[in-house]
Every structure is written in structure tokens, then in C-alpha cells.
Design a protein around this motif. Structure first.
Motif, PDB file in Angstrom:
ATOM      1  N   ARG A   1      41.750 -49.076 -33.055  1.00 50.98           N
ATOM      2  CA  ARG A   1      40.901 -48.809 -34.217  1.00 50.98           C
ATOM      3  C   ARG A   1      39.444 -49.156 -33.938  1.00 50.98           C
ATOM      4  N   GLN A   2      39.208 -50.266 -33.242  1.00 56.48           N
ATOM      5  CA  GLN A   2      37.831 -50.691 -32.984  1.00 56.48           C
ATOM      6  C   GLN A   2      37.098 -49.700 -32.084  1.00 56.48           C
TER       7      GLN A   2
ATOM      8  N   SER B   1      36.255 -46.571 -34.278  1.00 57.28           N
ATOM      9  CA  SER B   1      35.193 -46.839 -35.247  1.00 57.28           C
ATOM     10  C   SER B   1      33.934 -47.421 -34.609  1.00 57.28           C
TER      11      SER B   1
ATOM     12  N   GLN C   1      33.289 -50.236 -33.081  1.00 55.06           N
ATOM     13  CA  GLN C   1      32.978 -51.644 -33.346  1.00 55.06           C
ATOM     14  C   GLN C   1      32.860 -52.376 -32.007  1.00 55.06           C
TER      15      GLN C   1
ATOM     16  N   VAL D   1      32.874 -56.503 -31.020  1.00 54.55           N
ATOM     17  CA  VAL D   1      34.002 -57.430 -31.014  1.00 54.55           C
ATOM     18  C   VAL D   1      34.276 -57.908 -29.594  1.00 54.55           C
TER      19      VAL D   1
ATOM     20  N   LYS E   1      26.367 -58.608 -34.135  1.00 58.43           N
ATOM     21  CA  LYS E   1      26.262 -57.869 -32.881  1.00 58.43           C
ATOM     22  C   LYS E   1      24.795 -57.696 -32.513  1.00 58.43           C
TER      23      LYS E   1
END
Length: 703
Positions: free
Chosen positions: A126-127, A130, A132, A135, A375
Motif C-alpha cells: 500500500r505504501q 500511495s 508514502q 516510511v 518526511k
């Protein structure tokens, strides 16, 4: 419960009935008040948190991976030995129900000894989808192995015993952004004490596959860990064809039994007729219980040495990555702006936030991004802030001329939880903006707060929040209440506010499967909210970012609300057809009637009613009508006041909204890395492991 964020600790403590919270574990260490500890901090902090606990002889369970390197894990193992503490690592998937059943079958001896295991772990990420990238798993190439590969590796080592050798290849890494590389695929060979194994790893794979086939002396066992299914093939005293028929019938009946059991368990758990019983939760509960049951003497079910062995394997796998051909020419970020008006952006690392930040910088603004995970963005000041924490919000907006709130606030499974996250958080931002003397607050909501189910309605910026919002789903209801609360606060406190409500935002950087098109039980099939023929209020993410930047200085925008909907409005059928064409996948749209969808919701209500579930409310039909997005939009006010010009060409809309999802990331070219003494090979030599562990986690030194 110990957390540096005391507010978060107290919230969790209330939820779970924990009587005490602390900001610093040293307070408890000095009191001698700890019998055992469970370390749930990010992996790069495992060593720092667990080491003093183990040194004081405190039994400690550490989440996987045990540490962020084998060297750090080895320190923890040595500290546990010196402090006579039980050290465990929470490799819970070794206790996954299907794996436990398969292991018992293999250990029964019915099919003889295991000779080879072919293991597949190909899972969505998922990261990655999307974007992200802030992380932990993306910070170094090895981190994805420590974050994800330890799951199948823990199961594999349990099956084949100590691993002595690792060889294999890695696909060229994906290029995510700037100079960030991500290894997403591996094909590996592993040698155990008595058998061999192959492991295929794929991170970000669209179709989830997690399972293995164990080839034994006298049969084979195939396990689908995601679908809780086991099939086996063996021998009998009969002719081979009769044995095959028997195995086929047995396997077929077994699949029916397993599938029916899984369906019944899922349905009962989803309707909350029984306590939570999904395989992840069951395995986690079993692992934590097993650790505490092993105290005080130990050993833990999965010892520190077992966790160390997995880290050593991960480091050997990481060493197989080929060298990059050169530095990749990625787009250079715009230079930092240091003297423009300061804009604080909450949610600036999200899908809409990132292009908004870029456009703010291009427009000459100095940007500060406030997010829970701060971030680093080139040329931008980043600060940690959570809109639920009023103090951190106040610190984040200090000195800002403008404030933009894109933060979602979080979700929950109750009205009170969702309202506290969204509405209270939005008011925290509004209060901080006023206290900081900000000239303008841009609050970004959603068109979901409006009622959009009447095809005769024309929606403008003056259209009010759904007057029957109490009949809507939690997200839409609370978003509407949040808009009203922020507007009331701005009106009562002379705060210059602009309210923006984007439509169905699409483009590179998020999943193409938007919930406004329909809902998906999986990516291949989209179930529509209606027949799927009406035009939908799509808008490109870059167009939304343009509107946000324009609203900062538009003189006629203060006190107004604007719906951000583009000029290209495909129907759900058209959008899915274009998406299937771009991705080359058999994606299908399934039309549904509101009456049919509502009948399904009523059926769930009846079951919950029979089970006497508290809080069970008859499902209103109005929310389903609104999700169909039948109303028409007039955005002339946004175009006029913001001088906003969203993309109007259909081909250009498809190029920006859909085409990027066909190949979202480039793949790097690789320089061959020959084996020692063999210049024809492109792969590095396999290397032996220094430390190997038995399936039960007992350590043994190997050459």
C-alpha cells in the motif's frame, strides 16, 4: 504504557484499560517496576530501547525485525545472555493458523521427509502504491527485507531448519523519486540442513500470493496461507490412477471444507457475532501469549537468536543486489525559497500535498510542511505535528502568513472517534492560525459533505452541507460537520477562510481505483454505485494544487466555498474502460442499482439485529444515492474568483489521470557483476551464513 507523546499514550491507555503511562521508560527502570516489556517502536529504535531493559534482566519481546542490522541484533542477544533475561522476537506468522496446520501435517511423517520447499511471497504494498516514501521501509534498500521478507523467511526456516547458504538474483530496482531506489523482486535459492528451498519475493505485486509447496519423499503438500487452504498428494496401495482419483476427491472436499470454514469465520467476525478471528490477529495473539507463557525461565517461542538468524539471511540477500550502472538523472527539485511569505501546509506529504508544495515554491512562497511523519522534502522546512495535538499545531504555524489544512485527521469505527479526529483536529488548526495572526486559512474538505444524489440538482459553491448529514456514512457526515464548525469559528473570530471541496481527485501518486467510481473487493472488479453512465466530478491533482495556491491571494475568495471539479467528466464505465486499456488488465465494471445495494445493507442489519448487536441502526438509502454522484456541478464561481482553468481536453486528462498508472516507476539499468572465476555470469557468488538456528530458535555456530 510508555510513549514520548503523552497524549497518544493516555488515549491508548484509556482504550485498553492501562492504569499508568509514562513519557520515559527510565522512570520505571529506576523504580524497578517492570517484570516484562514489549517493544513496539520503529525498527531503527529497537536496539536503543531494548538494550537497557535486557541489561537490567527484564524479559523483553521485540517486534519484528529484532533490530535494523545483524550487528545490533547480536548486541541484544548478548545483553539478554548477560542479564539472564528472556529475549523474544514477535515472528507471529509462524503461528498463522494455516501454517500451523500444514506444519503438523508435514511433521506427522505421512509424506516422509521434506526434500525441497518452493515458497512464494508476492504481495501488494500500500505504501508503494500511495507513494508514502517517507516510511522506514523505503529509507534503505535492505529495509524492505527486514520489514516484509522476515515473514516468509521465519516460516521457511521453521520448515527446513538452519540455512547454510543463500544465492540468487534481484531484479533491477525501481526508481521512486530523485535518487531513491527500491528493490522489489528477488529469486533466491537457500540450502538448509537436510533440504533445499526456493523463495520468490515480490513487493508491490497486484495479485496477492503467499504460500508454498513442500516436496517430500512420498508426497507433496501445497499451502495457500492467504486463503487458508491445504492440499496434499501422496501414494497408496492402489494403482496410480486410483490414487490420483482418491487424492483429487480428498483435496476437493478439503478445499470445500477449508473455504466454507473461512467464509463462515469471516462472516461471523465481520458482523462481530464472534470475537475478532482473522489469521493475523489469531497469530499475533498466539505469539504474544506464548511469549508470556514461557516466562520466567524461557526460552521464548522465537528467541533472539532466531530473530538474529533472519537478519543474517536478509543481509546475505541484500548483498546479492547488483551494482547500479550510474547515478540516475532524476528531475532536480526546485531551489529552496528562503525569503518569501511563509505558508504552513498540514498534510503536505500526501497525494494532494506534494504537488501543492511544489507549486507553492514555484510561486515564490516559503513552505513549512507539518505532518505526523516529517518526511524531508528538498528545499522545504519540515516539522512534526499532529492536528490532534493542539500544542504541536501551534508550534507548526508560528510566524506563518498563510495556513493550508490538507490533513485528513484519521478515521475510526465510531462516530465519536471520527469526529474527534477530523473536526477537533480542524478546529485546532483554525485556532492556531488565528493565534498566529495568519492572513488566510485554506481548509480543504470534500464534495462528499454535500448531497449529490438528485440528478436535477445543480451544485455550486453556495450549495450547503447536506442538511440530512446524520443519514450519511461516518466520513461524509463528519466532513460536513467539520466544514460547518470551521466556517462558524472563522465567522466568530474574524479569521479569513477559504473552503475548498475537491471532487474525485485522480492522477499520479495515488491508486487509480477511486471509491467514487465504485467499491472494490479486489482491483479487478469494480462494483458501481449505480448503472455507471452519469458523468462523474473528476479533477486532476495538479488542478487541485493550482486552485489551492490561487486561493491564497484571490481577493474575492475570503468567506467563500468552492467545489473543485474538472471539465472532463467521464462516467464510471468510461473511466474503468480507459483504465483497463492503459494497464492491460481485465478490469470490469459491474453496475448495481441503489435498491440492490440497499437490500444488501438491510440484510446485514437484520443479522446484527438477530445477534442483538448494540448501536445497530437501520441503514438509510440516502447515502447510497449520494454516492452515485448524479447531481451536476457548476464551477463557474471557482473559475471566476480563482482564475482557475482545469484541464478541459479529454486526451490530456487521460494522459495525466490514467496513463501514469501503467508504469508508475522506471527500472534502473544494471552493470553485470561476475562470479569469482567466471566472467560470463551476471550474478554475485553465493555466501555462507555465519550463524544458523534451528526451527525452535536454538543457536548453533557454523563454519
Amino acid at each position: 504504557m510508555v510513549d514520548r507523546d503523552q497524549g497518544r499514550a493516555e488515549k491508548a491507555a484509556r482504550a485498553f484499560g492501562v492504569k499508568r503511562t509514562e513519557r520515559d521508560v527510565d522512570v520505571l527502570l529506576n523504580e524497578g517496576a517492570i517484570d516484562a516489556a514489549h517493544v513496539l517502536v520503529p525498527p531503527d529504535l529497537h536496539r536503543a530501547v531494548a538494550l537497557p531493559l535486557l541489561a537490567r534482566g527484564i524479559h523483553t519481546l521485540v517486534e519484528k525485525p529484532l533490530a535494523d542490522s545483524a550487528a545490533a541484533a547480536r548486541e541484544l542477544v548478548e545483553a539478554a545472555d548477560a542479564g539472564r533475561a528472556v529475549l523474544g522476537v514477535n515472528q507471529n506468522f509462524v503461528l498463522q493458523p494455516a501454517f500451523v496446520r500444514a506444519r503438523k501435517l508435514l511433521e506427522s511423517g505421512r509424506y516422509g521427509r521434506i526434500r525441497h520447499v518452493a515458497f512464494t511471497y508476492a504481495m501488494p504494498l500500500r505504501q508503494l502504491a500511495s507513494r508514502q516514501f517517507g516510511v522506514w521501509m523505503f529509507q534503505k534498500p535492505i529495509n524492505i527485507l527486514l520489514e516484509q521478507a522476515v515473514h516468509p523467511l521465519s516460516q521457511l526456516v521453521t520448515l527446513i531448519g538452519p540455512v547454510h547458504r543463500v544465492a540468487g538474483i534481484a531484479a533491477p530496482p525501481l526508481l521512486l523519486e530523485h535518487d531513491l531506489r527500491f528493490p522489489d523482486r528477488w529469486s533466491l535459492d537457500l540450502d538448509g540442513a537436510t533440504c533445499s528451498a526456493q523463495l520468490h519475493l515480490a513487493f508491490g505485486h497486484s495479485f496477492p500470493a503467499w504460500g508454498f509447496t513442500a516436496l517430500c519423499d512420498d508426497g507433496a503438500v501445497t499451502v495457500d496461507l492467504l486463503r487458508d487452504r491445504i492440499t496434499a498428494t501422496g501414494r497408496s496401495e492402489h494403482l496410480e490412477t486410483i490414487s490420483d482419483l482418491r487424492d483429487g476427491l480428498r483435496s476437493g472436499l478439503g478445499l470445500v471444507r477449508d473455504s466454507a470454514r473461512a467464509m463462515a469465520s469471516y462472516a461471523a467476525g465481520t458482523l462481530k457475532l464472534v470475537p475478532r478471528n482473522d489469521s493475523f490477529f489469531v497469530s499475533m495473539r498466539a505469539s504474544v501469549r506464548a511469549f508470556h507463557a514461557s516466562l520466567p525461565a524461557g526460552p521464548a517461542p522465537f528467541t533472539g537468536r532466531f530473530g538474529l538468524s533472519l537478519l543474517e539471511i536478509c543481509e546475505q540477500i541484500d548483498a546479492l543486489r547488483p551494482a547500479a550502472s550510474s547515478r540516475v538523472a532524476m528531475p532536480k527539485p526546485a531551489p529552496a525559497v528562503t525569503d518569501g511569505p511563509l505558508v504552513t501546509v498540514f498534510g503536505g506529504t500526501g497525494f494532494i500535498g506534494l504537488p501543492t508544495v511544489e507549486k507553492l515554491r514555484a510561486a515564490g512562497f516559503r513552505v513549512r510542511v507539518a505532518a505526523r511523519g516529517a518526511k524531508q522534502i528538498d528545499g522545504v522546512e519540515t516539522v512534526r505535528a499532529d492536528i490532534a495535538d493542539a500544542a504541536s499545531v501551534t508550534r507548526a504555524v508560528a510566524g506563518s502568513r498563510y495556513v493550508i489544512n490538507l490533513a485528513h485527521g484519521g478515521g475510526g469505527d465510531s462516530y465519536e472517534t471520527v469526529r474527534a479526529a477530523m473536526l477537533d483536529g480542524a478546529l485546532n488548526v483554525a485556532r492556531a492560525a488565528r493565534e498566529a495572526g495568519a492572513e488566510r486559512l485554506i481548509h480543504v474538505g470534500t464534495i462528499a459533505s454535500l448531497y449529490l444524489g438528485d440528478p436535477g440538482d445543480v451544485i455550486t459553491g453556495d450549495t450547503p452541507v447536506d442538511p440530512q448529514k446524520e443519514t450519511r456514512a461516518l466520513y461524509a457526515r463528519v466532513k460536513g460537520e467539520t466544514d460547518l464548525a470551521v466556517e462558524a469559528f472563522a465567522r466568530d473570530n474574524a479569521l479569513a477562510l477559504v473552503l475548498l471541496r475537491p471532487g474525485l481527485v485522480v492522477g499520479a501518486g495515488t491508486s487509480p481505483f477511486h471509491s467514487g467510481v465504485g467499491f472494490q473487493n479486489n482491483e479487478q472488479h469494480v462494483i458501481g454505485w449505480n448503472a455507471g453512465r452519469n458523468p462523474l466530478p473528476f479533477v486532476l491533482v495538479d488542478d487541485v494544487a493550482d486552485a489551492i495556491v490561487a486561493s491564497l491571494r484571490a481577493p474575492d475568495a475570503i468567506g467563500r466555498a468552492y467545489n473543485l471539479v474538472g471539465d472532463v467528466r467521464l462516467s464510471a464505465r468510461e473511466y474503468i474502460a480507459e483504465l483497463a486499456r492503459a494497464l492491460g488488465r481485465p478490469i470490469r465494471f459491474h453496475p448495481r442499482s441503489v435498491t440492490g445495494l440497499h437490500a444488501g445493507e438491510v440484510g446485514k442489519w437484520v443479522i446484527k439485529l438477530a445477534a442483538r448487536r448494540p448501536g445497530n441502526v437501520f441503514p438509510p438509502k440516502r447515502d447510497l444515492h449520494s454516492r452515485g454522484l448524479m447531481a451536476r456541478f457548476d464551477i463557474s464561481d471557482a473559475k471566476r474568483d480563482l482564475h482557475w482553468h482545469p484541464v478541459a481536453d479529454r486526451a490530456e486528462f487521460i494522459r495525466q489521470a490514467i496513463t501514469p498508472h501503467a508504469n508508475p516507476f522506471a527500472r534502473e539499468a544494471i552493470v553485470p557483476s561476475p562470479l569469482e572465476g567466471d566472467s560470463s555470469s551476471t550474478f554475485p557468488a553465493a555466501r555462507p551464513l555465519a550463524t544458523t538456528l534451528s526451527p525452535k530458535g536454538e543457536g548453533a555456530e557454523a563454519a
